[in-house]
Write a protein that holds these residues in place. Structure first.
Motif, PDB file in Angstrom:
ATOM      1  N   ARG A   1      -0.194   6.750   5.513  1.00  0.00           N
ATOM      2  CA  ARG A   1       0.308   8.014   4.744  1.00  0.00           C
ATOM      3  C   ARG A   1       0.160   9.733   4.312  1.00  0.00           C
ATOM      4  O   ARG A   1       0.210  10.203   4.598  1.00  0.00           O
ATOM      5  N   LEU A   2      -0.930   9.251   4.180  1.00  0.00           N
ATOM      6  CA  LEU A   2      -2.241  10.139   3.135  1.00  0.00           C
ATOM      7  C   LEU A   2      -2.562  11.209   4.312  1.00  0.00           C
ATOM      8  O   LEU A   2      -2.587  11.201   5.134  1.00  0.00           O
TER       9      LEU A   2
ATOM     10  N   ARG B   1       8.422   0.186  11.756  1.00  0.00           N
ATOM     11  CA  ARG B   1       9.960   0.778  12.779  1.00  0.00           C
ATOM     12  C   ARG B   1      10.167   1.804  11.302  1.00  0.00           C
ATOM     13  O   ARG B   1      11.089   2.729  11.544  1.00  0.00           O
ATOM     14  N   GLN B   2      10.538   1.533  10.247  1.00  0.00           N
ATOM     15  CA  GLN B   2      11.349   1.963   9.269  1.00  0.00           C
ATOM     16  C   GLN B   2      11.209   3.318   8.794  1.00  0.00           C
ATOM     17  O   GLN B   2      11.624   3.963   7.750  1.00  0.00           O
TER      18      GLN B   2
ATOM     19  N   ILE C   1      15.345  14.157  10.210  1.00  0.00           N
ATOM     20  CA  ILE C   1      14.923  13.574   8.552  1.00  0.00           C
ATOM     21  C   ILE C   1      14.050  14.238   7.034  1.00  0.00           C
ATOM     22  O   ILE C   1      13.168  15.188   8.293  1.00  0.00           O
TER      23      ILE C   1
ATOM     24  N   VAL D   1       3.537   9.760  -3.515  1.00  0.00           N
ATOM     25  CA  VAL D   1       2.400  10.228  -3.051  1.00  0.00           C
ATOM     26  C   VAL D   1       0.476  11.126  -2.599  1.00  0.00           C
ATOM     27  O   VAL D   1       0.070  10.305  -1.084  1.00  0.00           O
TER      28      VAL D   1
ATOM     29  N   LEU E   1       5.516   6.536  12.592  1.00  0.00           N
ATOM     30  CA  LEU E   1       5.169   5.549  14.402  1.00  0.00           C
ATOM     31  C   LEU E   1       5.229   6.580  15.148  1.00  0.00           C
ATOM     32  O   LEU E   1       5.113   6.725  16.489  1.00  0.00           O
TER      33      LEU E   1
ATOM     34  N   ASP F   1      10.623   2.354  -9.474  1.00  0.00           N
ATOM     35  CA  ASP F   1      10.105   1.443 -10.042  1.00  0.00           C
ATOM     36  C   ASP F   1      10.141   2.273 -11.419  1.00  0.00           C
ATOM     37  O   ASP F   1      10.667   2.535 -12.612  1.00  0.00           O
TER      38      ASP F   1
ATOM     39  N   GLY G   1      -0.314   6.812  -1.520  1.00  0.00           N
ATOM     40  CA  GLY G   1       0.353   6.397   0.351  1.00  0.00           C
ATOM     41  C   GLY G   1       1.408   5.509   0.436  1.00  0.00           C
ATOM     42  O   GLY G   1       1.737   4.871   1.361  1.00  0.00           O
ATOM     43  N   MET G   2       2.393   5.706  -1.463  1.00  0.00           N
ATOM     44  CA  MET G   2       3.495   5.245  -1.307  1.00  0.00           C
ATOM     45  C   MET G   2       4.534   5.548  -0.265  1.00  0.00           C
ATOM     46  O   MET G   2       4.631   6.729   0.555  1.00  0.00           O
ATOM     47  N   ASP G   3       5.802   5.190   0.428  1.00  0.00           N
ATOM     48  CA  ASP G   3       6.879   5.038   0.957  1.00  0.00           C
ATOM     49  C   ASP G   3       8.035   5.936  -0.721  1.00  0.00           C
ATOM     50  O   ASP G   3       7.908   5.207  -1.198  1.00  0.00           O
TER      51      ASP G   3
ATOM     52  N   ARG H   1      14.853  10.252   3.169  1.00  0.00           N
ATOM     53  CA  ARG H   1      13.603   8.876   2.951  1.00  0.00           C
ATOM     54  C   ARG H   1      14.135   8.637   0.978  1.00  0.00           C
ATOM     55  O   ARG H   1      14.153   7.637   0.646  1.00  0.00           O
TER      56      ARG H   1
ATOM     57  N   THR I   1      11.026   0.867  -3.471  1.00  0.00           N
ATOM     58  CA  THR I   1      11.504   1.008  -5.291  1.00  0.00           C
ATOM     59  C   THR I   1       9.851   1.008  -6.132  1.00  0.00           C
ATOM     60  O   THR I   1       9.962   0.880  -7.217  1.00  0.00           O
ATOM     61  N   TRP I   2       8.365   0.553  -4.803  1.00  0.00           N
ATOM     62  CA  TRP I   2       7.844   0.538  -5.716  1.00  0.00           C
ATOM     63  C   TRP I   2       7.489   1.675  -6.468  1.00  0.00           C
ATOM     64  O   TRP I   2       6.449   1.995  -7.286  1.00  0.00           O
TER      65      TRP I   2
ATOM     66  N   LEU J   1      12.376   3.949  16.049  1.00  0.00           N
ATOM     67  CA  LEU J   1      13.130   3.933  14.623  1.00  0.00           C
ATOM     68  C   LEU J   1      14.300   3.165  14.131  1.00  0.00           C
ATOM     69  O   LEU J   1      15.273   2.908  14.980  1.00  0.00           O
ATOM     70  N   ASP J   2      13.707   2.469  13.003  1.00  0.00           N
ATOM     71  CA  ASP J   2      14.527   1.729  12.598  1.00  0.00           C
ATOM     72  C   ASP J   2      15.148   2.794  10.902  1.00  0.00           C
ATOM     73  O   ASP J   2      14.622   2.479  10.066  1.00  0.00           O
ATOM     74  N   LEU J   3      16.102   3.357  11.565  1.00  0.00           N
ATOM     75  CA  LEU J   3      17.211   4.234  10.547  1.00  0.00           C
ATOM     76  C   LEU J   3      18.087   3.120   9.130  1.00  0.00           C
ATOM     77  O   LEU J   3      18.960   3.935   8.681  1.00  0.00           O
TER      78      LEU J   3
ATOM     79  N   SER K   1       0.323   2.657   3.680  1.00  0.00           N
ATOM     80  CA  SER K   1       0.056   3.325   2.866  1.00  0.00           C
ATOM     81  C   SER K   1      -1.610   4.584   3.209  1.00  0.00           C
ATOM     82  O   SER K   1      -0.780   5.620   3.014  1.00  0.00           O
TER      83      SER K   1
ATOM     84  N   GLN L   1      18.143   1.531   6.893  1.00  0.00           N
ATOM     85  CA  GLN L   1      18.592   1.316   5.375  1.00  0.00           C
ATOM     86  C   GLN L   1      18.046   2.366   4.800  1.00  0.00           C
ATOM     87  O   GLN L   1      17.592   3.180   4.051  1.00  0.00           O
ATOM     88  N   TRP L   2      18.378   3.478   5.586  1.00  0.00           N
ATOM     89  CA  TRP L   2      17.612   5.191   5.150  1.00  0.00           C
ATOM     90  C   TRP L   2      19.589   6.058   5.298  1.00  0.00           C
ATOM     91  O   TRP L   2      20.613   5.255   5.696  1.00  0.00           O
TER      92      TRP L   2
END
Lengths: 304, 515
Positions: free
Chosen positions: A120-121, A145-146, B37, B443, A151, B456, B446-448, B238, B452-453, B219-221, A117, B223-224
């Motif tokens: 990402r900021l 990696r996701q 992306i 944002v 990365l 939710d 810093g969340m993706d 995303r 789900t975080w 890169l591992d997509l 987190s 789950q995207w």
């Protein structure tokens, strides 16, 4: 535990560390609540690491559930946004160079909840995250990696080591603005040398920011009895209540450090309470009996 | 391939290579290009999706997100009709909360204000007993109105008297606006702020998860969601937002079930001409009568125009739609004004040789408004705008959840509500508002934003709220579709009681408005 080095434990993510500590606590301890002393004169073993290997094993075992939304790290995930709010509170207490991007060092980064987190900021320069558990670090790297953003070169680097093993910064510029120890101290047998090792990585005017749990009857009831034994929201053996630290003990330690400004705005504290269904909420003065955040600022000019 | 000769030795060496390298030797041409992306890809360019994007583009924290919107229709042309005498039959009654949201995200300035009509009160009465309730924000600001309004299908004014929401005109209960006018305002706002990649006139070819990663790093997509367009272009999201309507392909991709039922009813909509024209500063009223065949509502538009929403059984709707326009207009007058027994007779015999206008002209003078509950201010309907009569089936659908990892549903993709409640657009805008707020929070912490975080909170905020509104609309629809005497007695008692207890009304309005 003696045949393990402690450094593994310290470098574990705080959540894991907490979990590991709890396991240690499962072994009967006879000690009564007593003050924890930060004096470095207490036995600090020559293995040169703050890591408790029992903790490392505990968190290794938990590694796979780190990013499971309903898993045992759920409370840690929910605590992450208040971490950023608290860091902002600390940083905003002093004038900063506008637009200057921040370097972070996350000690005990675990699966990378906070490290990701922070990386990402938009005002982050880089995040280095260290943890003594190899399993946990590999979980963190796999999860990294996701996200293509994470990365990007230099944005987020994980290292499987303890704070004592991490090379010291070569200049004030490469030292970090924010060093974080979230849910770490309660898993460490000798907090004073550990925190001193952390301070060496912080640039003048930078912050040592962490969170932990006060050692009170309330915290024993909530974190040991309720969270681990009754409700089972935290894996059993996660916490060692005897290693919990009071805010005033932390501050007393900070005041003994020549390069730390633990007075006025240089000392920040925020008590938080987990309210089921609502998440973590700031409750003024709850730091004396529950989970709390603390921040101490390194003096702007290094003490000689 | 057959034309190329490989020596056995070369083949053997190739086989010894790790599988990933082997594959890259042979299948470079077949490997699809790397996806682009995106932080957020919204499928569906209706009001919900557009308002989400204009919100994100208008907020400092989310302005730098890389976003795209995909819609099969042309989103560049302004879709507002220029003819001031003709109005679309697809109108919505925007609540003050919706209006606030559209103002805050900058779109309302671009809505054609000449085609918008606020209304200041609402008359609701029971077609069988004549029991009535009047909603008047001037009488009790901020309260009971909404509570009742939420309970009344077709009332179209949930959350209408919220304190602080009504800065512009405190007396406005809700605002009638053509859906295409809202869409047009949003499109202009998005054009103004820029930064949204508009992939319009584009169909989504497929949505699937990214490939399993090869190797231990990189890169591992997997789950995207990866959206493939007809041009073979691929977008990795995303967060994939499904604003793609009732048959949402995004919802299907996310394997989210949507349960519900059909009412075997149709809603007829039409644009009506009234026999007198209102000035811009006149106080306007909306009218709704509960008939055993279904509720009928008349909602004001500028000048002498009004919007009709009338629900009834599917066969009856088919019959009424086939009437000559003048007979249809007469039928609407009858449905509001006649006693149940007379109306029943007209509905049964409409379409035969019955002279509906003649029937109404002799029955009306013999009808007591005290018995029907007809409000004295009710206007006379003079005509129907040509070609404006349309109908659609009434159904109720609700997705089991609004979120999955990297997927969020908003608007009709999440819920299809009994359309007579007129809440569809309002609920969609509220979804967009809530999701935008979650993304901003995510944002800033810093969340993706696909995790789900982050999502939710949106599901928790909207699912239960929408479920409650939908449940109440559904139950009230059932309650009011009967003419069984005890039920009519009970419901008329309810309406009369609430109407006569002004303090109760005020208290309820306050409670609902203060939330």
């Amino acid at each position: 535990m003696s045949h393990f080095t402690r450094r593994g434990l310290l470098s574990l993510p705080s959540g894991l560390r907490s979990l590991i500590l709890g396991r240690i606590h499962a072994a009967p301890t006879t000690s009564l609540p007593q003050p924890r002393y930060f004096s470095t004169s207490s036995a600090f073993h020559s293995d040169h690491s703050s890591v408790n290997q029992d903790e490392v094993s505990h968190f290794n075992a938990l590694a796979s559930s780190w990013w499971d939304p309903q898993g045992s790290s759920r409370l840690l995930h929910l605590m992450n946004p208040p971490r950023h709010d608290f860091i902002r509170q600390c940083l905003n207490s002093h004038i900063r160079e506008p637009g200057k991007k921040l370097r972070y060092l996350d000690v005990g980064s675990g699966g990378g909840i906070f490290a990701e987190s922070a990386a990402r900021l938009p005002n982050t320069h880089s995040v280095t995250a260290i943890d003594p558990s190899p399993e946990v670090v590999s979980v963190a790297k796999r999860h990294q990696r996701q996200d293509p953003l994470l990365l990007e070169q230099g944005r987020l680097s994980y290292r499987n080591c303890s704070i004592e093993e991490l090379p010291l910064p070569t200049s004030a510029e490469t030292a970090v603005d924010v060093l974080t120890v979230f849910e770490v101290i309660e898993h460490i047998r000798q907090p004073a040398p550990f925190l001193q090792a952390c301070l060496k990585h912080i640039k003048p005017g930078g912050w040592l920011i962490g969170s932990t749990i006060a050692r009170t009857n309330t915290s024993w009831f909530t974190t040991k009895l309720m969270a681990e034994d009754v409700l089972g929201v935290v894996p059993r053996g996660t916490h060692d209540w005897n290693q919990y630290i009071q805010p005033h003990e932390l501050r007393a330690w900070a005041r003994t450090q020549p390069d730390v400004d633990a007075e006025f705005q240089g000392w920040q504290i925020m008590g938080v309470v987990y309210v089921p269904g609502m998440g973590w909420k700031e409750i003024p003065s709850s730091e004396d009996w529950g989970n709390y955040f603390f921040g101490v600022r390194k003096k702007q000019v290094e003490a000689n | 391939m057959a034309s190329i000769q490989y020596s056995p030795r070369l083949v053997r060496q190739l086989l010894q290579l790790p599988p990933s390298i082997r594959r890259s030797c042979f299948s470079t041409a077949a490997t699809p290009s790397k996806p682009d992306i995106y932080d957020l890809v919204c499928v569906g360019g209706g009001p919900a999706g557009l308002s989400l994007l204009s919100s994100l583009r208008s907020h400092a924290s989310t302005r730098d997100l890389k976003v795209a919107i995909i819609d099969s229709q042309d989103l560049t042309t302004s879709r507002v009709a220029n003819d001031p005498s003709a109005y679309s039959n697809r109108c919505s009654s925007l609540t003050p909360a919706s209006l606030d949201f559209l103002r805050n995200n900058g779109a309302w300035r671009h809505v054609d204000a000449r085609r918008v009509q606020g209304y200041h009160g609402m008359e609701v009465w029971d077609g069988v007993s004549g029991a009535k309730i009047s909603f008047d924000p001037l009488e009790a600001k901020g309260g009971l109105l909404e509570t009742i309004a939420e309970l009344v299908p077709g009332s179209r004014f949930q959350e209408s008297v919220r304190k602080g929401d009504v800065a512009e005109d405190p007396a406005v209960m809700a605002t009638m606006c053509e859906n295409q006018n809202v869409t047009s305002g949003l499109l202009q706002r998005i054009k103004e702020v820029g930064g949204v990649e508009m992939l319009d006139k584009t169909k989504v070819e497929s949505i699937e998860f990214g490939p399993e990663p090869e190797g231990e790093t990189g890169l591992d997509l997997s789950q995207w969601p990866i959206i493939t367009l007809p041009s073979s272009r691929r977008l990795a999201a995303r967060l994939l937002v499904g604003a793609d309507g009732a048959n949402s392909p995004v919802r299907n991709f996310a394997d989210i079930k949507s349960d519900g039922w059909d009412y075997n009813q149709h809603g007829i909509v039409a644009t009506l001409h009234l026999d007198h024209s209102f000035a811009e500063n006149n106080l306007r009223t909306a009218y709704q009568r509960f008939l055993p065949t279904g509720p009928i509502a008349l909602l004001p538009l500028p000048g002498n125009k009004a919007s009709l929403v009338w629900s009834m059984s599917t066969p009856l709707a088919t019959k009424l739609k086939s009437l000559p326009p003048s007979d249809f207009a007469t039928m609407v007058n009858a449905a509001f004004k006649l006693q149940q027994v007379d109306l029943s007779y007209l509905l049964t015999h409409a379409g035969s040789n019955l002279d509906i206008a003649d029937e109404l002209s002799w029955r009306l003078p013999n009808t007591s408004t005290a018995a029907t509950g007809l409000p004295p201010s009710f206007p006379n309907i003079a005509a129907v705008q040509e070609g404006s009569i349309a109908s659609f089936p009434l159904r109720m659908r609700h997705a089991a959840t609004y979120t999955r990892d990297r997927v969020a549903l908003i608007g009709d993709a999440a819920h299809t509500i009994h359309p007579l409640a007129g809440q569809g657009l309002n609920l969609g805008l509220a979804d967009a508002n809530s999701l935008a707020k979650q993304i901003v929070y995510g944002v800033e912490h810093g969340m993706d934003i696909g995790s789900t975080w982050c999502l939710d909170g949106y599901n928790a905020d909207r699912w239960a709220a929408n479920n409650a509104v939908m449940g109440v609309c559904d139950k009230l629809n059932k309650l009011y579709r009967t003419d069984s005497a005890p039920v009519v007695f009970a419901r008329s008692l309810g309406l009369n009681l609430v109407n006569s207890l002004s303090p109760l009304k005020g208290a309820l309005m306050g409670a609902a408005g203060g939330k």
